[in-house]
Design a protein around this motif. Structure first.
Motif, PDB file in Angstrom:
ATOM      1  N   ARG A 163       0.848  -1.203   0.000  1.00  0.00           N
ATOM      2  CA  ARG A 163       0.000   0.000   0.000  1.00  0.00           C
ATOM      3  C   ARG A 163       0.880   1.248   0.000  1.00  0.00           C
ATOM      4  N   VAL A 164       1.915   1.221   0.841  1.00  0.00           N
ATOM      5  CA  VAL A 164       2.858   2.341   0.881  1.00  0.00           C
ATOM      6  C   VAL A 164       3.521   2.502  -0.480  1.00  0.00           C
ATOM      7  N   PHE A 165       3.962   1.395  -1.057  1.00  0.00           N
ATOM      8  CA  PHE A 165       4.614   1.428  -2.362  1.00  0.00           C
ATOM      9  C   PHE A 165       3.695   2.017  -3.424  1.00  0.00           C
ATOM     10  N   ALA A 166       2.420   1.591  -3.435  1.00  0.00           N
ATOM     11  CA  ALA A 166       1.486   2.073  -4.457  1.00  0.00           C
ATOM     12  C   ALA A 166       1.300   3.584  -4.371  1.00  0.00           C
ATOM     13  N   SER A 167       1.209   4.114  -3.162  1.00  0.00           N
ATOM     14  CA  SER A 167       1.047   5.563  -3.005  1.00  0.00           C
ATOM     15  C   SER A 167       2.302   6.304  -3.463  1.00  0.00           C
ATOM     16  N   LEU A 168       3.464   5.748  -3.152  1.00  0.00           N
ATOM     17  CA  LEU A 168       4.713   6.378  -3.609  1.00  0.00           C
ATOM     18  C   LEU A 168       4.842   6.287  -5.123  1.00  0.00           C
ATOM     19  N   ALA A 169       4.407   5.178  -5.701  1.00  0.00           N
ATOM     20  CA  ALA A 169       4.475   5.040  -7.160  1.00  0.00           C
ATOM     21  C   ALA A 169       3.594   6.075  -7.846  1.00  0.00           C
ATOM     22  N   ARG A 170       2.425   6.337  -7.258  1.00  0.00           N
ATOM     23  CA  ARG A 170       1.545   7.349  -7.857  1.00  0.00           C
ATOM     24  C   ARG A 170       2.212   8.716  -7.874  1.00  0.00           C
ATOM     25  N   VAL A 171       2.893   9.054  -6.790  1.00  0.00           N
ATOM     26  CA  VAL A 171       3.528  10.368  -6.689  1.00  0.00           C
ATOM     27  C   VAL A 171       4.799  10.441  -7.527  1.00  0.00           C
ATOM     28  N   LEU A 172       5.628   9.402  -7.466  1.00  0.00           N
ATOM     29  CA  LEU A 172       6.943   9.433  -8.102  1.00  0.00           C
ATOM     30  C   LEU A 172       6.901   9.059  -9.580  1.00  0.00           C
ATOM     31  N   ARG A 173       5.905   8.250  -9.956  1.00  0.00           N
ATOM     32  CA  ARG A 173       5.766   7.780 -11.344  1.00  0.00           C
ATOM     33  C   ARG A 173       7.000   7.014 -11.802  1.00  0.00           C
ATOM     34  N   ASP A 174       7.644   6.341 -10.880  1.00  0.00           N
ATOM     35  CA  ASP A 174       8.818   5.525 -11.186  1.00  0.00           C
ATOM     36  C   ASP A 174       8.817   4.370 -10.183  1.00  0.00           C
ATOM     37  N   LEU A 175       8.644   3.151 -10.681  1.00  0.00           N
ATOM     38  CA  LEU A 175       8.471   2.010  -9.793  1.00  0.00           C
ATOM     39  C   LEU A 175       9.737   1.688  -9.010  1.00  0.00           C
ATOM     40  N   ASP A 176      10.898   1.797  -9.652  1.00  0.00           N
ATOM     41  CA  ASP A 176      12.145   1.500  -8.945  1.00  0.00           C
ATOM     42  C   ASP A 176      12.411   2.526  -7.850  1.00  0.00           C
ATOM     43  N   LEU A 177      12.173   3.792  -8.172  1.00  0.00           N
ATOM     44  CA  LEU A 177      12.374   4.844  -7.180  1.00  0.00           C
ATOM     45  C   LEU A 177      11.393   4.676  -6.020  1.00  0.00           C
ATOM     46  N   ALA A 178      10.162   4.294  -6.322  1.00  0.00           N
ATOM     47  CA  ALA A 178       9.160   4.076  -5.278  1.00  0.00           C
ATOM     48  C   ALA A 178       9.550   2.907  -4.377  1.00  0.00           C
ATOM     49  N   GLU A 179      10.097   1.850  -4.970  1.00  0.00           N
ATOM     50  CA  GLU A 179      10.531   0.696  -4.175  1.00  0.00           C
ATOM     51  C   GLU A 179      11.641   1.091  -3.204  1.00  0.00           C
ATOM     52  N   ASP A 180      12.631   1.837  -3.711  1.00  0.00           N
ATOM     53  CA  ASP A 180      13.730   2.280  -2.844  1.00  0.00           C
ATOM     54  C   ASP A 180      13.210   3.187  -1.726  1.00  0.00           C
ATOM     55  N   ALA A 181      12.304   4.099  -2.077  1.00  0.00           N
ATOM     56  CA  ALA A 181      11.761   5.028  -1.084  1.00  0.00           C
ATOM     57  C   ALA A 181      10.972   4.293  -0.011  1.00  0.00           C
ATOM     58  N   MET A 182      10.218   3.280  -0.420  1.00  0.00           N
ATOM     59  CA  MET A 182       9.449   2.501   0.547  1.00  0.00           C
ATOM     60  C   MET A 182      10.378   1.774   1.524  1.00  0.00           C
ATOM     61  N   GLN A 183      11.441   1.172   0.995  1.00  0.00           N
ATOM     62  CA  GLN A 183      12.389   0.481   1.860  1.00  0.00           C
ATOM     63  C   GLN A 183      13.050   1.446   2.845  1.00  0.00           C
ATOM     64  N   GLU A 184      13.400   2.642   2.367  1.00  0.00           N
ATOM     65  CA  GLU A 184      14.028   3.629   3.252  1.00  0.00           C
ATOM     66  C   GLU A 184      13.048   4.119   4.315  1.00  0.00           C
ATOM     67  N   ALA A 185      11.785   4.216   3.968  1.00  0.00           N
ATOM     68  CA  ALA A 185      10.785   4.649   4.946  1.00  0.00           C
ATOM     69  C   ALA A 185      10.668   3.640   6.090  1.00  0.00           C
ATOM     70  N   PHE A 186      10.659   2.364   5.758  1.00  0.00           N
ATOM     71  CA  PHE A 186      10.589   1.350   6.813  1.00  0.00           C
ATOM     72  C   PHE A 186      11.880   1.329   7.639  1.00  0.00           C
ATOM     73  N   ALA A 187      13.028   1.579   6.995  1.00  0.00           N
ATOM     74  CA  ALA A 187      14.276   1.664   7.749  1.00  0.00           C
ATOM     75  C   ALA A 187      14.232   2.835   8.725  1.00  0.00           C
ATOM     76  N   ALA A 188      13.651   3.958   8.272  1.00  0.00           N
ATOM     77  CA  ALA A 188      13.516   5.128   9.158  1.00  0.00           C
ATOM     78  C   ALA A 188      12.596   4.814  10.331  1.00  0.00           C
ATOM     79  N   ALA A 189      11.523   4.068  10.068  1.00  0.00           N
ATOM     80  CA  ALA A 189      10.615   3.678  11.149  1.00  0.00           C
ATOM     81  C   ALA A 189      11.346   2.820  12.178  1.00  0.00           C
ATOM     82  N   THR A 190      12.183   1.922  11.695  1.00  0.00           N
ATOM     83  CA  THR A 190      12.958   1.071  12.599  1.00  0.00           C
ATOM     84  C   THR A 190      13.852   1.905  13.514  1.00  0.00           C
ATOM     85  N   ASP A 191      14.401   2.995  12.984  1.00  0.00           N
ATOM     86  CA  ASP A 191      15.284   3.863  13.771  1.00  0.00           C
ATOM     87  C   ASP A 191      14.515   4.786  14.720  1.00  0.00           C
ATOM     88  N   GLN A 192      13.388   5.342  14.226  1.00  0.00           N
ATOM     89  CA  GLN A 192      12.734   6.426  14.951  1.00  0.00           C
ATOM     90  C   GLN A 192      11.620   5.991  15.904  1.00  0.00           C
TER      91      GLN A 192
END
Length: 414
Positions: free
Chosen positions: A19-48
């Motif tokens: 779900r997070v990925f799909a929303s990022l894909a809509r905004v970024l219009r790039d599936l690879d960039l959205a995948e990387d951003a989603m992974q970084e978001a979960f990494a940030a959650a793990t830290d914060q």
């Protein structure tokens, strides 16, 4: 890291990462960039989150964080300098909106992404695998098994699809009402494959993945709100009827319980009733197709008080109709099993052997498992063992492997 929060993040990733990925894909219009951003978001959650606490709306937090991570990545990457201004400006326009949007709006991005992956500009052989990878997060190996092809071939198809979306500028939108019918077949195929992976997982310890089957039903309801098509009704009915049996399909050890052995008192009668209502509406339209017929077959099982009461002749007749609408080796296999229940195991076995002899379903474990069971019922233990061994070699689903191992142990013991 705080263990409860760690488990909560793991659960969020398992249930909501796409779900997070799909929303990022809509905004970024790039599936690879959205995948990387989603992974970084979960990494940030793990830290914060262990320090700051879990936010009230964790999915929206992840989408917003992923968006900012993508902006940073674009600014750092000189190769993307030409597009960075456009993307950053676009993301700035939607800054903060995910915090205001409800959960349903974010979830709808998955339906948008399905329509993007099923765009007519994308090769039809690519549409469904691409959607299963990007919308559901299935692995390339899982998708390859579903399509009875090699992981290498499937990976090439998925890469082509992603490149087409990027290069052709395919929009991340739900099409206009007039465009929906021509896009419907691919979308329904995707939703059903999502459901099947959740209802009968292709690998792993559990036979089911309830988050996927539940998501497929939810997406089908959204689609039905957009377009009251009989086949959308038929697919929803089919999934509801299958889902009604979920709790009875496993014993307390997680092992498979066959349909004929299930405790029917555990079937969800509310789901069955709703499924039957949708079948009636679809049939009344006289414009129904394969999903409605499959749902009608499931309804025959649901109507039987016991396995012995099942009207197998009606099921064979429905498979005859289904074969005319949608001829396929798997439909033939299912019909062969139904024939075996009507006419005896020899009749079903002849039909399964004919399918395998022409080279179809050789890599499909359920074909060999069904053949083994019919050979067992015919009293041919030696060939039954060989068939079950072949099925065992082809499946990676642990519950299925235990089931097949038990069959082999019984035959060898006998």
């Amino acid at each position: 890291m705080d263990a409860p929060i760690h488990r909560q993040i793991e659960t969020l990733y398992r249930n909501d990462s796409r779900r997070v990925f799909a929303s990022l894909a809509r905004v970024l219009r790039d599936l690879d960039l959205a995948e990387d951003a989603m992974q970084e978001a979960f990494a940030a959650a793990t830290d914060q989150w262990p320090c700051d606490g879990v936010p009230d709306n964790p999915v929206a937090w992840l989408v917003t964080t992923g968006r900012y991570k993508a902006v940073d990545a674009i600014r750092r990457n000189t190769k993307l300098a030409e597009i960075s201004g456009d993307v950053v400006e676009r993301m700035s326009r939607v800054a903060g909106t995910n915090a205001l949007r409800g959960e349903a709006a974010i979830e709808d991005d998955r339906l948008r992404l399905i329509f993007t992956c099923c765009h007519p500009a994308i090769d039809v052989k690519v549409q469904v695998p691409l959607t299963l990878r990007e919308v559901c997060g299935l692995t390339t190996d899982e998708i390859a098994r579903a399509f009875l092809t090699t992981p290498t071939t499937m990976a090439q198809r998925i890469v082509r699809g992603k490149a087409k979306i990027r290069d052709a500028g395919i929009p991340f939108v739900i099409p206009e009402l007039a465009e929906l019918p021509e896009r419907l077949d691919s979308v329904l195929s995707v939703i059903y494959l999502i459901f099947n992976e959740g209802y009968s997982a292709s690998s792993g310890d559990s036979i089911t993945r309830s988050e996927l089957s539940g998501e497929a039903i939810r997406l089908c309801r959204l689609l039905l709100d957009l377009l009251e098509d009989p086949e959308v009704m038929g697919l929803l009915a089919l999934m509801l009827l299958h889902e009604s049996r979920r709790e009875a399909r496993q014993d307390r050890h997680g092992d498979i319980v066959l349909l004929e052995d299930q405790d029917r008192s555990r079937w969800d009668r509310n789901l069955i009733a709703e499924g039957q209502q949708w079948i009636e509406r679809a049939l009344a339209s006289r414009r129904f197709g394969s999903y409605t017929i499959q749902a009608a077959i499931s309804a025959v099982h649901a109507e039987a008080a016991t396995a012995v009461d099942t009207d197998w002749k009606q099921i064979v007749s429905l498979y005859d109709v289904l074969l005319r609408i949608q001829p396929s080796p798997i439909v033939e296999l299912n019909r062969a099993v139904a024939v075996a229940m009507c006419e005896g195991p020899e009749s079903g076995l002849q039909r399964i052997d004919a399918i395998l002899d022409r080279g179809d379903l050789l890599g499909y474990p359920l074909a060999h498992s069904a053949r083994g069971e019919l050979l067992r019922r015919c009293g041919n233990a030696t060939d039954a063992i060989e068939a079950f061994q072949r099925a065992l070699s082809l499946t990676e689903q642990m519950s299925e492997r235990r089931f097949l191992a038990q069959k082999l142990a019984e035959l060898r013991g006998g």
